[in-house]
Design an enzyme around this catalytic site. Sequence first.
Site: not given
Length: 524
Positions: A269, A304, A376
């Site tokens: 990320y 995500d 998640k």
Amino acid sequence: MSGKLKLDPAQVREARALARTVGRPIVNVAKRHTTVSVERATLRLAGLEGADADGIPWVNRLTDAVRADLHDDGGLAHGIALPVWDALVRGEADDLATLAQKAGAGSVRFRLPEGKDATRARAASRKSVGAGIRRIDARRTERERLIKRIGDAPRTPWIYLIVATGDIYEDIPQAQAAARAGADVIAVIRSTGQSLLDYVPEGATREGFAGTYATQENFRLMRAALDETSKELGRYVRLTNYASGLCMPEIAALAGLQRLDMMLNDSMYGILFRDINPIRTFVDQRFSRQVHARAGIIINTGEDNYLTTADAVDAAHTVTTSQLLNEYFAKEAGLEDWQLGLGHAFEIDPDVPDSFRLELAHAMLARDLFPKAPLKWMPPTRHMTGDVFRGYLLDGFFNLVGALTGQGILLVGMMTEAVVTPWLSDRDLALQNVRYVMNAAGNLHEDFNPDPQGFIGRRARQVLGESIGLLQDIKGHENGLLDAIADGTFGLMKRPAHKGRGLDGVAKKAKDYYNPASEILEER
């Protein structure tokens, strides 16, 4: 055959084997390097806290002083433990705090000890840092005892809600209210831009921007408040923050010391979305995950985010690929299956035909590939609009997919998400939506068994096959994953290994490099 989708076990094994092949060189790179944040985290584990009059943490001051004095010897290349504890053994100061203050004032000089001096410094540093790691062990035991005595969340998925006003003293009552309304996990999102600060602010903070600063004192205050609410409710309420950015290892250490329960900690990320140097990130994430493993903290990964910049249908296989890599990196660092909150999201354009079936296929693929991981599940954001009624319905569909596929951690979707900052009333309505779906259909996954040869099964196998193909392509690159990241493979972001923020804080280890924290954590 594997799971409800009857995935081919040979294909699943091939995917994991490729992830290991692609990931192993990255681990080797991480083992050969250190960073300023890893070294500062070591000082924090030894108990060094506080900041000078300008707000610069003493761990930064001390690390910078050692680097300046040992510049001709490679700066960080030998680690800072031996020079720091050599100074203490020599009587330059009575403790770390005093030594840091003297270093900040320029009244102490550091050297790289040799022979018996090095042996004494090594023993002293291990004793001091070991005491900090034992404090993390004690906090893990404390969590386990509290869950046993108070009780745990009554069902899964755990309901995960974000609270962050910028003011920790405003966050606390909101977090407690959210827990009373049904939230099982409270996430305090960080102030905008904190991931790019190369220091961790000190003390309780009241002026964050679109979030609240991650500090040791803020961690302590929120954990104490949620402990009170846990006793009131008869169930342990978990606390989440962010171990990412330039200070990832330090924040991981502080989380362990203050008994946080989950930390956002993704392997790529920071590289992709904050332009942090890839080598810096991979070194920092390995150390962070070793700390999380020791502390019993569940990590949340960030796949995500890829779907906010790339198309959620076309790029679905990049999510699966990243999940496989995150799993490899996590287990190599010592994390167990129950600690792998692997991320994925409900981000397909609702106007795409069969969008709900596609979302089901992607969620089921993650569930079948990682049956022991909590996972998640992230709500829609990219395609939320000002139409709050449509948004509320979309969140209901998201919650239903969570129920159908047995997700472990469900982040509450808000009807105003990505449009405005949600009001407290929006959070309350969002929790009502989750409660209705979970009360009405929470166990529907027991009955939901789609035809493996149907639309959902075919789509899942297609994505898995594309993921295997991508891993094979990455394997074929001269520099493997580093080249793939530079080419924009994930989230369409191109991040070369020789560029990015924080590169000047990376050093290749010398042969006599020593870090007591790494030594202890590797002994697991």
